[in-house]
Design a protein around this motif. Structure first.
Motif, PDB file in Angstrom:
ATOM      1  N   PRO A 196     -38.141  13.533 -46.470  1.00 29.00           N
ATOM      2  CA  PRO A 196     -38.251  12.909 -47.800  1.00 29.00           C
ATOM      3  C   PRO A 196     -37.786  11.465 -47.745  1.00 29.00           C
ATOM      4  CG  PRO A 196     -36.408  14.460 -47.722  1.00 29.00           C
ATOM      5  CD  PRO A 196     -37.192  14.665 -46.472  1.00 29.00           C
ATOM      6  N   PRO A 197     -38.460  10.576 -48.449  1.00 30.82           N
ATOM      7  CA  PRO A 197     -38.076   9.167 -48.421  1.00 30.82           C
ATOM      8  C   PRO A 197     -36.652   8.962 -48.949  1.00 30.82           C
ATOM      9  CG  PRO A 197     -40.249   9.432 -49.402  1.00 30.82           C
ATOM     10  CD  PRO A 197     -39.666  10.804 -49.269  1.00 30.82           C
ATOM     11  N   LEU A 198     -36.049   7.882 -48.495  1.00 28.18           N
ATOM     12  CA  LEU A 198     -34.745   7.444 -48.977  1.00 28.18           C
ATOM     13  C   LEU A 198     -34.962   6.275 -49.928  1.00 28.18           C
ATOM     14  CD1 LEU A 198     -31.596   7.330 -48.868  1.00 28.18           C
ATOM     15  CD2 LEU A 198     -31.854   5.805 -46.887  1.00 28.18           C
ATOM     16  N   VAL A 199     -34.429   6.393 -51.141  1.00 29.36           N
ATOM     17  CA  VAL A 199     -34.487   5.315 -52.132  1.00 29.36           C
ATOM     18  C   VAL A 199     -33.068   4.807 -52.339  1.00 29.36           C
ATOM     19  CG1 VAL A 199     -35.092   4.669 -54.495  1.00 29.36           C
ATOM     20  CG2 VAL A 199     -36.495   6.334 -53.257  1.00 29.36           C
ATOM     21  N   LEU A 200     -32.868   3.492 -52.216  1.00 36.29           N
ATOM     22  CA  LEU A 200     -31.541   2.895 -52.321  1.00 36.29           C
ATOM     23  C   LEU A 200     -31.486   1.977 -53.537  1.00 36.29           C
ATOM     24  CD1 LEU A 200     -30.978   2.073 -48.543  1.00 36.29           C
ATOM     25  CD2 LEU A 200     -29.859   3.879 -49.879  1.00 36.29           C
ATOM     26  N   VAL A 201     -30.455   2.163 -54.349  1.00 39.94           N
ATOM     27  CA  VAL A 201     -30.303   1.452 -55.624  1.00 39.94           C
ATOM     28  C   VAL A 201     -29.117   0.494 -55.514  1.00 39.94           C
ATOM     29  CG1 VAL A 201     -30.057   1.698 -58.118  1.00 39.94           C
ATOM     30  CG2 VAL A 201     -31.159   3.521 -56.786  1.00 39.94           C
ATOM     31  N   HIS A 202     -29.374  -0.772 -55.729  1.00 39.11           N
ATOM     32  CA  HIS A 202     -28.314  -1.771 -55.602  1.00 39.11           C
ATOM     33  C   HIS A 202     -27.356  -1.724 -56.797  1.00 39.11           C
ATOM     34  CE1 HIS A 202     -29.915  -4.582 -58.645  1.00 39.11           C
ATOM     35  NE2 HIS A 202     -31.121  -4.338 -58.152  1.00 39.11           N
ATOM     36  N   GLY A 203     -26.212  -2.371 -56.625  1.00 38.22           N
ATOM     37  CA  GLY A 203     -25.215  -2.447 -57.682  1.00 38.22           C
ATOM     38  C   GLY A 203     -25.312  -3.747 -58.460  1.00 38.22           C
ATOM     39  N   HIS A 204     -24.316  -3.969 -59.308  1.00 36.69           N
ATOM     40  CA  HIS A 204     -24.196  -5.172 -60.128  1.00 36.69           C
ATOM     41  C   HIS A 204     -23.231  -6.132 -59.464  1.00 36.69           C
ATOM     42  CE1 HIS A 204     -23.100  -7.704 -63.616  1.00 36.69           C
ATOM     43  NE2 HIS A 204     -21.855  -7.512 -63.221  1.00 36.69           N
ATOM     44  N   PRO A 205     -23.538  -7.402 -59.408  1.00 35.64           N
ATOM     45  CA  PRO A 205     -24.766  -8.083 -59.839  1.00 35.64           C
ATOM     46  C   PRO A 205     -25.569  -8.512 -58.614  1.00 35.64           C
ATOM     47  CG  PRO A 205     -22.977  -9.667 -59.829  1.00 35.64           C
ATOM     48  CD  PRO A 205     -22.461  -8.380 -59.193  1.00 35.64           C
ATOM     49  N   PHE A 206     -26.165  -7.540 -57.969  1.00 36.28           N
ATOM     50  CA  PHE A 206     -26.817  -7.776 -56.686  1.00 36.28           C
ATOM     51  C   PHE A 206     -28.331  -7.601 -56.796  1.00 36.28           C
ATOM     52  CE2 PHE A 206     -22.535  -5.889 -55.699  1.00 36.28           C
ATOM     53  CZ  PHE A 206     -21.929  -7.100 -55.454  1.00 36.28           C
ATOM     54  N   ASP A 207     -28.971  -7.456 -55.668  1.00 36.26           N
ATOM     55  CA  ASP A 207     -30.403  -7.197 -55.614  1.00 36.26           C
ATOM     56  C   ASP A 207     -30.687  -6.344 -54.392  1.00 36.26           C
ATOM     57  OD1 ASP A 207     -30.845  -8.930 -53.266  1.00 36.26           O
ATOM     58  OD2 ASP A 207     -30.543 -10.600 -54.646  1.00 36.26           O
ATOM     59  N   ARG A 208     -31.940  -6.061 -54.134  1.00 40.17           N
ATOM     60  CA  ARG A 208     -32.274  -5.096 -53.089  1.00 40.17           C
ATOM     61  C   ARG A 208     -31.917  -5.582 -51.691  1.00 40.17           C
ATOM     62  NH1 ARG A 208     -37.478  -7.261 -54.668  1.00 40.17           N
ATOM     63  NH2 ARG A 208     -38.897  -7.735 -52.929  1.00 40.17           N
ATOM     64  N   SER A 209     -31.662  -6.883 -51.531  1.00 34.53           N
ATOM     65  CA  SER A 209     -31.309  -7.394 -50.206  1.00 34.53           C
ATOM     66  C   SER A 209     -29.954  -6.888 -49.734  1.00 34.53           C
ATOM     67  CB  SER A 209     -31.326  -8.925 -50.191  1.00 34.53           C
ATOM     68  OG  SER A 209     -30.236  -9.470 -50.905  1.00 34.53           O
ATOM     69  N   MET A 210     -29.145  -6.314 -50.629  1.00 29.41           N
ATOM     70  CA  MET A 210     -27.835  -5.799 -50.206  1.00 29.41           C
ATOM     71  C   MET A 210     -27.976  -4.636 -49.235  1.00 29.41           C
ATOM     72  SD  MET A 210     -26.188  -3.383 -53.167  1.00 29.41           S
ATOM     73  CE  MET A 210     -25.349  -2.401 -51.914  1.00 29.41           C
ATOM     74  N   TRP A 211     -29.151  -4.010 -49.198  1.00 29.57           N
ATOM     75  CA  TRP A 211     -29.361  -2.856 -48.319  1.00 29.57           C
ATOM     76  C   TRP A 211     -30.009  -3.241 -46.991  1.00 29.57           C
ATOM     77  CZ3 TRP A 211     -26.601   1.062 -49.576  1.00 29.57           C
ATOM     78  CH2 TRP A 211     -26.374   1.390 -50.927  1.00 29.57           C
ATOM     79  N   ALA A 212     -30.133  -4.532 -46.698  1.00 23.94           N
ATOM     80  CA  ALA A 212     -30.821  -4.944 -45.471  1.00 23.94           C
ATOM     81  C   ALA A 212     -30.233  -4.312 -44.205  1.00 23.94           C
ATOM     82  CB  ALA A 212     -30.814  -6.472 -45.355  1.00 23.94           C
ATOM     83  N   PRO A 213     -28.896  -4.219 -44.038  1.00 24.90           N
ATOM     84  CA  PRO A 213     -28.373  -3.614 -42.802  1.00 24.90           C
ATOM     85  C   PRO A 213     -28.705  -2.139 -42.655  1.00 24.90           C
ATOM     86  CG  PRO A 213     -26.682  -4.921 -43.895  1.00 24.90           C
ATOM     87  CD  PRO A 213     -27.802  -4.765 -44.863  1.00 24.90           C
ATOM     88  N   GLN A 214     -28.978  -1.465 -43.765  1.00 26.71           N
ATOM     89  CA  GLN A 214     -29.359  -0.059 -43.682  1.00 26.71           C
ATOM     90  C   GLN A 214     -30.859   0.064 -43.405  1.00 26.71           C
ATOM     91  OE1 GLN A 214     -26.868  -1.104 -46.197  1.00 26.71           O
ATOM     92  NE2 GLN A 214     -25.715  -0.507 -44.367  1.00 26.71           N
ATOM     93  N   VAL A 215     -31.659  -0.715 -44.101  1.00 29.64           N
ATOM     94  CA  VAL A 215     -33.111  -0.657 -43.897  1.00 29.64           C
ATOM     95  C   VAL A 215     -33.462  -0.949 -42.434  1.00 29.64           C
ATOM     96  CG1 VAL A 215     -35.294  -1.763 -44.493  1.00 29.64           C
ATOM     97  CG2 VAL A 215     -33.647  -1.228 -46.295  1.00 29.64           C
ATOM     98  N   GLU A 216     -32.746  -1.894 -41.850  1.00 29.22           N
ATOM     99  CA  GLU A 216     -33.041  -2.290 -40.467  1.00 29.22           C
ATOM    100  C   GLU A 216     -32.719  -1.206 -39.453  1.00 29.22           C
ATOM    101  OE1 GLU A 216     -30.699  -5.769 -40.037  1.00 29.22           O
ATOM    102  OE2 GLU A 216     -31.983  -7.019 -41.318  1.00 29.22           O
ATOM    103  N   ARG A 217     -31.821  -0.285 -39.797  1.00 26.68           N
ATOM    104  CA  ARG A 217     -31.333   0.675 -38.817  1.00 26.68           C
ATOM    105  C   ARG A 217     -31.826   2.102 -39.039  1.00 26.68           C
ATOM    106  NH1 ARG A 217     -30.323  -1.284 -34.391  1.00 26.68           N
ATOM    107  NH2 ARG A 217     -29.103   0.567 -33.879  1.00 26.68           N
TER     108      ARG A 217
END
Length: 269
Positions: free
Chosen positions: A23-44
């Motif tokens: 099943p896909p993984l969906v990652l939800v960023h916090g305040h006051p950020f954006d989806r780039s906060m998950w870059a180290p996870q997406v890359e790995r």
């Protein structure tokens, strides 16, 4: 990059596809950020589809002034999944993103195969803290994000890590300064009105990973332990030497915990 339109709201997202059956993984960023906060996870993350949206009011998604209730955030995610033809997911979030994950579970438990709750808390705001949220929302809308970002950086990223990892500190500071003030304010007003999720978390029936930084002042270890006690069979991981952003401060340790967690979630049913 893609765009999902929900009426007048445009939600931008990245969809990192995989040929795997998990099943896909969906990652939800916090305040006051954006989806780039998950870059180290997406890359790995290998062998699994990963979807990371910008919440309404943040990043490149539509800014909606006023008040954004958490139900709206959760329904945006559900609409995005429908748009992508995705029925079931592993859903993760950090801080406010974790609370949106809890709201999604409250509304759409049948769509979940696993939960990641990072540096977040399930309790509703008290009357006093709710007033503080609304006051902060008014300040952000009035003054912008710069002063707030400078003030909270040492709580978002542990002071030692600000010195040790300046690129991480700059990334976090840049996300905060770049957040649209009206969108951030609307989310804070909605956050002040969110329900208590403790009772609904007791009904979680999917694998759940709870992660918290050892030095997190916003959501201390006690809050993580409460969720661990409430959610049946959950796993708690404390990442030492980090504050509110362990996924960025210690990405290798965060990713190791996440990978072990994802390995226990079976493929398509």
């Amino acid at each position: 990059m893609g765009v999902f339109r929900n009426g007048q709201i445009a939600i931008e997202y990245d969809d990192h596809r995989s040929d795997g059956v998990s099943p896909p993984l969906v990652l939800v960023h916090g305040h006051p950020f954006d989806r780039s906060m998950w870059a180290p996870q997406v890359e790995r993350i290998d062998g699994r589809r990963v979807i990371v949206p910008d919440l309404r009011g943040y990043g490149r998604s539509t800014v909606v002034p006023g008040t954004t209730p958490f139900q709206a955030f959760a329904e945006d995610i559900a609409g995005l999944l429908d748009h992508l033809g995705v029925a079931e997911i592993v859903l993760g979030g950090l801080s406010m993103g974790g609370q949106i994950v809890m709201e999604f579970h409250r509304l759409f438990p049948e769509r979940l195969r696993g939960l990641l709750l990072a540096d977040t808390t399930p309790q509703a705001e008290s009357e006093e803290s709710g007033r503080a949220r609304n006051a902060m929302a008014d300040r952000l809308a009035r003054e912008g994000m710069g002063g707030y970002a400078d003030e909270v950086l040492p709580k978002m990223v542990a002071p030692a890590n600000i010195q040790r990892f300046p690129a991480v500190a700059e990334h976090v500071l840049g996300m905060m300064r770049g957040a649209p003030p009206e969108g951030a304010a609307a989310a804070q007003r909605g956050r002040a009105e969110r329900p208590d999720y403790v009772a609904s978390l007791a009904r979680v029936r999917v694998p759940t990973l709870i992660v918290v930084g050892s030095d997190d002042e916003f959501t201390p270890i006690a809050d993580a332990r409460l969720m661990h006690e409430v959610i049946p069979g959950s796993t708690l991981v404390v990442i030492e030497g980090t504050a509110h952003m362990p996924n960025l401060e210690r990405p290798a340790e965060f990713n190791e915990a996440l990978a072990k967690f994802l390995d226990v979630i079976p493929g398509k049913r």
